[in-house]
Design an enzyme around this catalytic site. Structure first.
Site, PDB file in Angstrom:
ATOM      1  N   ASP A  36     -15.362  -3.159  -1.080  1.00  0.00           N
ATOM      2  CA  ASP A  36     -14.938  -2.925   0.306  1.00  0.00           C
ATOM      3  C   ASP A  36     -16.183  -2.633   1.136  1.00  0.00           C
ATOM      4  O   ASP A  36     -17.000  -1.779   0.763  1.00  0.00           O
ATOM      5  CB  ASP A  36     -13.968  -1.749   0.384  1.00  0.00           C
ATOM      6  CG  ASP A  36     -12.794  -1.910  -0.574  1.00  0.00           C
ATOM      7  OD1 ASP A  36     -12.366  -3.060  -0.779  1.00  0.00           O
ATOM      8  OD2 ASP A  36     -12.316  -0.901  -1.107  1.00  0.00           O
ATOM      9  N   ASP A  65       0.852  -1.179   0.000  1.00  0.00           N
ATOM     10  CA  ASP A  65       0.000   0.000   0.000  1.00  0.00           C
ATOM     11  C   ASP A  65       0.891   1.234   0.000  1.00  0.00           C
ATOM     12  O   ASP A  65       1.792   1.354   0.851  1.00  0.00           O
ATOM     13  CB  ASP A  65      -0.903   0.014   1.226  1.00  0.00           C
ATOM     14  CG  ASP A  65      -2.009  -1.037   1.162  1.00  0.00           C
ATOM     15  OD1 ASP A  65      -2.054  -1.771   0.156  1.00  0.00           O
ATOM     16  OD2 ASP A  65      -2.799  -1.109   2.106  1.00  0.00           O
TER      17      ASP A  65
END
Length: 236
Positions: A127, A8
């Site tokens: 998500d 990330d």
């Protein structure tokens, strides 16, 4: 089962967040491309990359870092974070990325997402917070259930669905196997679990479910609670 080590990106650095909170970012590397090379050496075939800054900005903030990662290692790479139009998709694929992940735009414009899936290698990122889809870097929670969104892409040419239980992400509290299976059943698409993977028992639990295609491993690797080499061997 395919294991996807994760990088990330925030301000060009490899970080991990706690439940998606940008303020919780912990830096693990100033040279993410070196991590990619390490993952390749350990046996990875795929790499999962997220441009965290891009997810909020709606543009490729960490593009140059992504390009360095793609050049550094001979890995298939999927990337998400702020990919909202065809031009961005093409620029990433031209940079050596294998497939792009459409998240916020998949909720807001499913027809566009389906159109792109017919032309390019596309995954959909779903998500969820308490079962409802979250977008814009998880800053907004919609009124649509994650399973309902998953059904929209059944038979649409999407390569994979990456489903994240936000309440689990970055917590090392165990993966949500039931949620992942629900998404897999609803979509009929190769489904990748994300969020909460702590150790090899999570990988084993996902494999026992029988309908999960892959798992993303992030903090468990960085904090040393999961041996990636063992996970790669088990997954294959």
């Amino acid at each position: 089962m395919e294991i996807f080590p994760a990088i990330d990106l925030k301000e060009g650095k490899a970080v991990r967040l706690f439940k998606g909170e940008m303020s919780s970012a912990k830096i693990y590397s100033d040279a993410p491309w070196e991590l990619a090379k390490r993952f390749e050496y350990m046996g990875a075939k795929w790499l999962h990359v997220v441009d965290l800054d891009g997810a909020f900005a709606g543009e490729a903030v960490n593009l140059k870092t992504v390009e360095k990662i793609a050049k550094a290692a001979n890995l298939q790479i999927q990337i998400g974070g702020g990919i909202r139009d065809e031009a961005r998709i093409k620029s990433y694929l031209d940079s050596g990325i294998t497939r792009v992940i459409l998240g916020s735009v998949a909720l807001k414009d499913p027809n566009f997402t389906k159109e792109m899936a017919q032309k390019y290698r596309v995954a959909v990122g779903i998500d969820a917070k308490d079962g409802f889809v979250a977008v814009q870097g998880w800053a907004e929670v919609s009124q649509m259930r994650a399973t309902e969104l998953a059904t929209k892409f059944a038979g649409a040419g999407v390569e994979a669905v990456i489903c994240t239980d936000i309440s689990k992400d970055g917590t090392l509290s165990g993966v949500n196997v039931e949620f992942t299976s629900q998404i897999a059943k609803a979509s009929g698409i190769n489904t990748i679990a994300s969020g909460g993977v702590k150790d090899i028992s999570d990988i084993e639990a996902l494999m026992r479910a029988g309908d999960v295609y892959g798992a993303i491993v992030g903090k468990a690797y960085y904090e040393g609670t999961l041996d990636l080499k063992e996970a790669f061997k088990l997954g294959r």
